[in-house]
Scaffold this motif. Structure first.
Motif, mmCIF file in Angstrom:
data_model
loop_
_atom_site.group_PDB
_atom_site.id
_atom_site.type_symbol
_atom_site.label_atom_id
_atom_site.label_comp_id
_atom_site.label_asym_id
_atom_site.label_seq_id
_atom_site.Cartn_x
_atom_site.Cartn_y
_atom_site.Cartn_z
ATOM 1 N N PHE A 1 16.762 28.737 23.854
ATOM 2 C CA PHE A 1 17.287 30.000 23.328
ATOM 3 C C PHE A 1 16.236 30.702 22.474
ATOM 4 N N MET A 2 15.582 29.939 21.613
ATOM 5 C CA MET A 2 14.592 30.534 20.709
ATOM 6 C C MET A 2 13.364 31.031 21.467
ATOM 7 N N ILE A 3 12.934 30.267 22.469
ATOM 8 C CA ILE A 3 11.785 30.697 23.270
ATOM 9 C C ILE A 3 12.126 31.998 24.003
ATOM 10 N N GLY A 4 13.312 32.052 24.598
ATOM 11 C CA GLY A 4 13.718 33.267 25.307
ATOM 12 C C GLY A 4 13.863 34.460 24.389
ATOM 13 N N ALA A 5 14.290 34.197 23.139
ATOM 14 C CA ALA A 5 14.482 35.290 22.178
ATOM 15 C C ALA A 5 13.168 35.916 21.737
#
Length: 297
Positions: free
Chosen positions: A220-224
């Motif tokens: 999630f954090m990488i995609g954000a």
């Protein structure tokens, strides 16, 4: 957490995770319904307070609300006047958070690649969605609160960006700044319902699939990171509720392309400094948390 939740693309859940209070927060929220049934309805107020970690929750909520009420205008102004620097700071903060959360995985194994990729693709896809325009109504405020809080509690998924997609971000900010009690109460009620529901689900998932859930959250954090990338090219515009032209569709571009296309200074050096500042802030928070644990032991 309140300051992070104001910025579309940054999750308050990420801040909770790097400050070491994430699991305590989940446990406290999850215990509220049972504490109400077992203690509050019987008039056992002290037992209820202790069962749901009331002091912790009240202090945290007070900090979040204070930050939102005092910083909503400041952060909004900063994003308008210094967008590259502000986004760079949060880019560094989230990048460091990826490193921090990855260290919590107990056993690294190839199977974790699946939830990692799934989280990355889902979050990246969410950041590419365009904002909708809705007519705010009491039911819409309630539903927006329920959806946004579910995203806010997840590291990497921005609740405020969910509000942008729903077309409710400006409406909620206006309600906060204008102190519209009815709309704020409905939004808060939706947040409460969503929070009590999602907290129990996440707590159960962590208990049974700890490393898999962490891999998903890291994804999630990488995609954000796509959302907080400082240099964007605007493909289309829309008129917001205030009659102002705001970006509708944006794509991430390199700082060199940003200069070529818009003729604006990409501020690479200053952006790197701000990103480094966000990264170092996470390291300092982690160091402070570890020191506090050692002192407690």
């Amino acid at each position: 957490m309140g300051a992070a939740d104001i910025v579309p693309g940054v999750s308050g859940g990420t801040i909770a995770f790097i400050t070491g209070i994430y699991f305590r927060l989940l446990e406290a929220i999850s215990s509220v319904p049972e504490a109400v049934v077992r203690h509050l309805v019987r008039g056992q107020f002290r037992a209820f307070w202790d069962a749901c970690d009331g002091t912790f929750l009240v202090c945290l909520l007070a900090g979040i609300l204070t930050s939102i009420l005092t910083l909503a205008s400041v952060i909004g102004t900063a994003l308008e006047q210094y967008p590259i620097l502000v986004w760079s700071f949060f880019f560094g903060l989230i990048l460091a958070s990826v490193w921090h959360v990855s260290r919590q995985i107990r056993r690294v194994r190839p199977a974790l690649v699946v939830p990692l990729l799934a989280g990355t693709v889902l979050a990246w896809w969410i950041t590419t969605l365009t904002a909708s325009q809705v007519s705010p109504s009491p039911l819409i405020f309630f539903g927006a609160g329920a959806l946004a809080i579910c995203a806010m509690i997840l590291p990497g998924i921005s609740g405020s960006f969910i509000l942008v997609i729903l077309g409710m971000y400006a409406q909620v900010l206006n309600a906060i700044q204008s102190f519209e009690l009815l709309h704020l109460a409905l939004f808060a009620a939706g947040c409460l319902l969503g929070l009590l529901s999602i907290a129990r689900v996440i707590t159960w998932a962590f208990q049974h699939f700890h490393d898999g859930v962490l891999a998903l959250l890291i994804g999630f954090m990488i995609g954000a990171l796509n959302k907080v990338w400082p240099w964007k090219e605007t493909l289309s515009w829309r008129t917001n509720s205030s009659g102002e032209q705001v970006p509708l569709t944006e794509i991430s571009i390199s700082p060199f392309s940003f200069t070529e296309l818009g003729g604006q200074d990409s501020q690479i050096l200053a952006a790197l400094v701000c990103a480094a500042g966000g990264f170092i802030l996470v390291l300092l928070i982690e160091w402070g948390g570890q020191r506090r644990k050692r002192e407690a032991c």
